[in-house]
Design an enzyme around this catalytic site. Structure first.
Site, short mmCIF file in Angstrom:
data_model
loop_
_atom_site.label_atom_id
_atom_site.label_comp_id
_atom_site.label_asym_id
_atom_site.label_seq_id
_atom_site.Cartn_x
_atom_site.Cartn_y
_atom_site.Cartn_z
N GLU A 51 -0.14 5.69 9.32
CA GLU A 51 -1.45 5.08 9.52
C GLU A 51 -1.76 5.02 11.01
OE1 GLU A 51 -3.47 1.29 7.47
OE2 GLU A 51 -1.96 0.74 8.95
N GLU A 75 0.64 -6.21 1.51
CA GLU A 75 0.86 -5.85 2.90
C GLU A 75 1.05 -7.07 3.79
OE1 GLU A 75 -0.64 -2.71 6.30
OE2 GLU A 75 -2.02 -3.26 4.68
#
Length: 297
Positions: free
Chosen positions: A241, A147
């Site tokens: 998210e 990420e």
């Protein structure tokens, strides 16, 4: 076709039996393909119970985590790196046992605010360890998503181009970039160009908005984001998210700076995100057809 998921912290702060059951059931009820569960402590997740809940509700699961200061594989400290390697191996074993296809997040460094920049030796150590873990993951068909986060959460990968360079150094087909629109809005000069330039190295994507609230209620040009995803041919997972102080507790509340309620109703938030994502993907797909439809007779 992209599988669409939602992060478990939209529903619950932990993964007790009750929290696991509710989070998975609500994810399925809204209509998502999978839930993304946090694996900060892989050993705390009851594999058998979680599997039964997934099978009962007919959805899949993927995992995300961030290493901490004591398990930082980019620290240059061999003892910390050893603990970090073990944490990642445990997360891979968990994913394998639950049929996950992806383990994502800040796998490459500590999930924290750093006071000093990373070092070449630290990056090299991280590359070597990710390569080792990738070999284990490949045996179970698992992709690692590294990420890319903002400078306040890591000092290693802050831009898509850095993630691509890191992936090239590892040189493993199951090591990919995990891009997140919230972080890209902070660090990238041009989000759409960064997505297109990542190309085949893109393996996982987080949607959201600039304030981590309802999609479309912030300042990010999400239409351009989805056009870039579709134009680049990305067919991997897309997970929504979002964090609110209504759900998130410590330590994540402090690390992420979640000091206010951006939403009250997780069900409404998740349903809206799924509808919004599907609409944006459809619009982006139709955009690609305009040239053909505009040909002169």
């Amino acid at each position: 076709m992209n599988k669409l998921g939602v992060h478990a912290l939209v529903w619950e702060a932990g993964w007790s039996h009750d929290e696991c059951s509710r989070a998975i059931a609500r994810t399925a009820e809204v209509g998502y393909d999978f839930i993304e569960a946090p694996a900060l402590d892989p050993g705390s997740i009851d594999v058998d119970f979680t599997r039964r809940q997934l099978e009962k509700n007919g959805i899949g699961i993927n995992f995300s985590l961030g290493l901490d200061a004591d398990t930082d594989i980019s620290s240059g400290d061999r003892e910390k790196a050893g603990r970090g390697t073990k944490r990642l191996e445990d997360a891979i074993a968990l994913a394998r046992d639950l049929g996950a296809t992806h383990v994502c997040g800040i796998l490459h460094s500590a999930f924290q605010k750093n006071a000093v920049p990373t070092t070449a030796a630290g990056v090299a150590m991280s590359v070597d360890i990710i390569g080792h873990v990738a070999e284990i993951a490949a045996r179970s068909g698992i992709t690692l998503g590294l990420e890319v986060v903002n400078r306040y959460e890591s000092n290693v990968l802050n831009t898509a181009s850095q993630a691509v360079e890191f992936c090239r150094r590892v040189n493993a087909p199951n090591v990919k970039a995990h891009l997140d629109v919230y972080h890209m809005n902070i660090e990238e000069s041009d989000i759409a160009s960064a997505i297109r330039d990542t190309g085949d190295y893109l393996g996982y994507f987080h949607t959201g908005d600039s304030h981590r609230g309802y999609m479309g209620s912030g300042s990010i040009d999400l239409a351009q984001v989805f056009r870039a995803l579709v134009a680049s041919g990305y067919e991997g997972p897309i997970a929504f998210e979002s964090f609110s102080s209504r759900v998130v507790g410590q330590p994540l509340e402090g690390i992420l700076g979640i000091w206010r309620n951006l939403w009250e109703d997780g069900q409404d938030l998740a349903a809206h995100a799924l509808m919004y994502t599907r609409a944006q993907l459809k619009s982006a797909q139709e955009t690609l057809k305009q040239a053909e439809r505009s040909r002169l007779p």
